[in-house]
Design an enzyme around this catalytic site. Structure first.
Site, PDB file in Angstrom:
ATOM      1  N   PRO A   1      -3.790   1.034   0.457  1.00 28.47           N
ATOM      2  CA  PRO A   1      -3.349   1.518  -0.858  1.00 28.47           C
ATOM      3  C   PRO A   1      -4.511   2.321  -1.479  1.00 28.47           C
ATOM      4  CG  PRO A   1      -4.407  -0.768  -0.850  1.00 28.47           C
ATOM      5  CD  PRO A   1      -4.126  -0.280   0.607  1.00 28.47           C
TER       6      PRO A   1
ATOM      7  N   ASP B   1      -0.194  12.371   2.955  1.00 25.50           N
ATOM      8  CA  ASP B   1       0.522  12.385   1.722  1.00 25.50           C
ATOM      9  C   ASP B   1      -0.604  12.533   0.884  1.00 25.50           C
ATOM     10  OD1 ASP B   1       3.099  12.384   2.968  1.00 25.50           O
ATOM     11  OD2 ASP B   1       3.317  10.355   2.625  1.00 25.50           O
TER      12      ASP B   1
ATOM     13  N   LYS C   1       3.349  14.371  -1.168  1.00 23.04           N
ATOM     14  CA  LYS C   1       4.011  14.889  -2.249  1.00 23.04           C
ATOM     15  C   LYS C   1       3.656  13.877  -3.420  1.00 23.04           C
ATOM     16  CE  LYS C   1       7.522  13.341   1.040  1.00 23.04           C
ATOM     17  NZ  LYS C   1       7.859  12.046   1.307  1.00 23.04           N
TER      18      LYS C   1
ATOM     19  N   THR D   1       0.414  -2.561   1.875  1.00 21.59           N
ATOM     20  CA  THR D   1       1.488  -2.170   0.849  1.00 21.59           C
ATOM     21  C   THR D   1       0.837  -2.103  -0.459  1.00 21.59           C
ATOM     22  OG1 THR D   1       3.597  -1.661   0.111  1.00 21.59           O
ATOM     23  CG2 THR D   1       2.790  -3.745   0.707  1.00 21.59           C
TER      24      THR D   1
ATOM     25  N   MET E   1       6.999   3.163  -7.845  1.00 23.42           N
ATOM     26  CA  MET E   1       7.445   4.207  -8.693  1.00 23.42           C
ATOM     27  C   MET E   1       8.100   3.985 -10.038  1.00 23.42           C
ATOM     28  SD  MET E   1       8.592   6.511  -5.297  1.00 23.42           S
ATOM     29  CE  MET E   1       9.437   4.901  -4.234  1.00 23.42           C
TER      30      MET E   1
END
Ligand code: SAH
Length: 483
Positions: A231, A254, A276, A337, A389
């Site tokens: 993370p 990323d 991204k 995660t 998100m």
């Protein structure tokens, strides 16, 4: 006194002890520590202790060693390859050392470097490969620190790989010409396909790859590792991830992957940022897929670094499909995660006995899509819901859950930059959640966790969400990080 120069006063050697006896004198902790150390070798171990402590006696039983429960008798040292004086008493140790020397046996006394014939190293054991670290008795703690670092670097499968290499040595000497061809063979063996198969625990594939290599049929084959970078905190990376990073020729990463993790790669590794961040895709998914296939197709070892876990909202499915279609070998290395990191920051039990026994990892972005139209129902059935998100769609998420029947008083925890030093924690209820949308100062990634288990979190370091709702813009801008 050892002479102070840049030369070693002790010459490192690997001494053969198979089929031989190593004697340890002493019945306490020191003797047990030495027994454990020597126990990494196949030597027969004989322990001389009139009154051994229980832990030592138990060790002897489990490790098939010999325990002589009798008053110390120097004759018991006869024929030993090495002797350790580990009685914990200076007088007794000194006597053991003298007795060993009189028999021409090298001896070591625990914590008494001045009377030792040899020192014991800290050992990284990948039998038959061993790394021994010595400081001439000056810094056992330093030696252990170095040991831990080297241990991380070396694959746990190095031992079986080296054994496989040994089984091919004679054949290779017959069929591969000496010199650069043979060097190339072995470097390909230890870094190429045989090593990669062994790394995954596929021993017979490793052997097959070695056969192909030997027959000159193995062209350098590329490989992709889809790796979870965790993370954000660099020390939440797995050891396997770190090792593969250090072997990589190319690293594709990323935007959310921390710089510190990317820079764990070799200095000469090529690094490619592939996006991204929301709203700025520097490479399309199709371009990334093509790039992975091309790089691995060129024989490169490619690491594809994704934040958190690669299989959670990471588009790994598409990348793996492309690799499978192109018949390129790949592996997946899990990572921590974001939901787990956020829960840890909040000391929030994701499952709570009698309250919550399931978890939903979802994304705010599928709200209007149809992938999981009914996840609201899961929340009502008592699951803890982690939303990836979700900041910019917080109001929709809240409305949807309340519509589905969840109480507007359900607890909510929000973490920006979970696991990073600059993290911020907020708490509130479902009714407060829409305020997130207006909090433009949250520029880092944000994780939202909703459910009854959230009530079990620690709110000492978090700010209430509710109070922020009516904030005028001017005040918000003047507030500090923990406002
Ligand atoms: N594969 C990643 C998720 C990628 S999707 C993982 O397993 O964590 C990106 C979303 O993850 C972000 O919008 C945010 O919701 C969440 N996220 C990633 N890192 C985070 C962090 N350090 N703190 C809070 N949320 C984070």
């Amino acid at each position: 006194m050892p002479v102070e120069t840049d030369k070693l006063n002790a010459f490192p050697v690997f001494m053969r002890v198979d089929e031989r006896t190593v004697v340890i004198v002493g019945g306490g902790e020191e003797a047990l520590a030495k027994a454990r150390l020597v126990g990494q070798c196949s030597a027969r171990i004989r322990i001389l202790a009139e009154a051994p402590e229980a832990a030592l006696a138990a060790w002897v039983q489990h490790n098939d060693a010999e325990l002589v429960r009798a008053p110390y008798d120097a004759a018991r040292l006869d024929g030993a390859a090495l002797v350790f004086a580990a009685t914990g008493e200076e007088y007794a140790d000194t006597r053991v050392i003298a007795d060993a020397r009189a028999r021409g046996i090298p001896a070591n006394a625990v914590d008494r470097p001045e009377i030792c014939d040899f020192y014991t190293p800290a050992i990284v054991n990948r039998a038959p490969v061993a790394v021994a670290i010595g400081t001439e008795g000056a810094g056992p703690v330093l030696a252990q620190m170095i040991r831990a670092k080297i241990d991380q670097l070396l694959s746990p499968t190095l031992g079986p790989l080296a054994r496989l290499a040994a089984s091919y040595r004679d054949l290779v000497e017959q069929v591969v010409p000496k010199g650069s061809a043979r060097r190339r063979f072995w470097s390909e063996f230890f870094e190429g396909a045989p090593a990669q198969a062994m790394e995954l625990g596929h021993i017979s594939e490793s052997r097959e790859a070695a056969e192909r290599l030997l027959g000159g049929r193995e062209t350098t084959r590329g490989h992709v590792a889809l790796i979870g970078a965790g993370p954000g905190a660099e020390d939440l990376l797995t050891l396997r991830a770190q090792r593969l990073l250090m072997q990589a020729d190319v690293i594709l990463f990323d935007a959310l992957v921390p710089e510190a993790v990317v820079s764990m790669g070799r200095r000469d590794a090529e690094r490619i940022a592939v996006g991204k961040r929301k709203g700025c895709h520097s490479k399309s998914q199709a371009e990334i897929n093509t790039l992975l296939v091309e790089l691995a197709g060129d024989g490169k070892r490619v690491v594809r670094l994704k934040s958190g876990d690669p299989l959670v909202f990471g588009r790994a499915g598409e990348e793996m499909q492309a690799l499978r279609d192109a018949d390129i070998a790949y592996e997946v290395v899990p990572g921590v995660t974001a939901a787990f990191a956020a829960a840890a920051d909040f000391e929030l039990p994701l499952t709570l006995r009698g309250v919550t026994s399931s978890m939903v990892f979802t994304t705010g972005h599928d709200l209007k899509g149809s992938t999981l139209p009914d996840w609201g129902k899961l929340a009502i059935s008592g699951a803890t819901v982690a939303i990836y998100m979700g900041r910019t769609v917080a109001a929709d998420v809240a409305a949807r859950l309340i519509d589905a029947g969840l109480s507007s008083e359900t607890a909510v925890a929000v973490v920006e930059n979970a696991s990073r030093a600059e993290r911020r924690l907020f708490h509130g209820t479902l009714a407060d959640l829409p305020s997130l949308e207006a909090m433009d100062e949250l520029t880092g990634p944000v994780m939202t966790i909703i459910g009854d288990a959230v009530a079990g979190a620690n709110f000492d370091h978090s700010t209430p969400l509710a109070r922020r709702r009516p904030q005028p813009v001017a005040i918000r801008q003047s507030q500090g990080a923990q406002a």
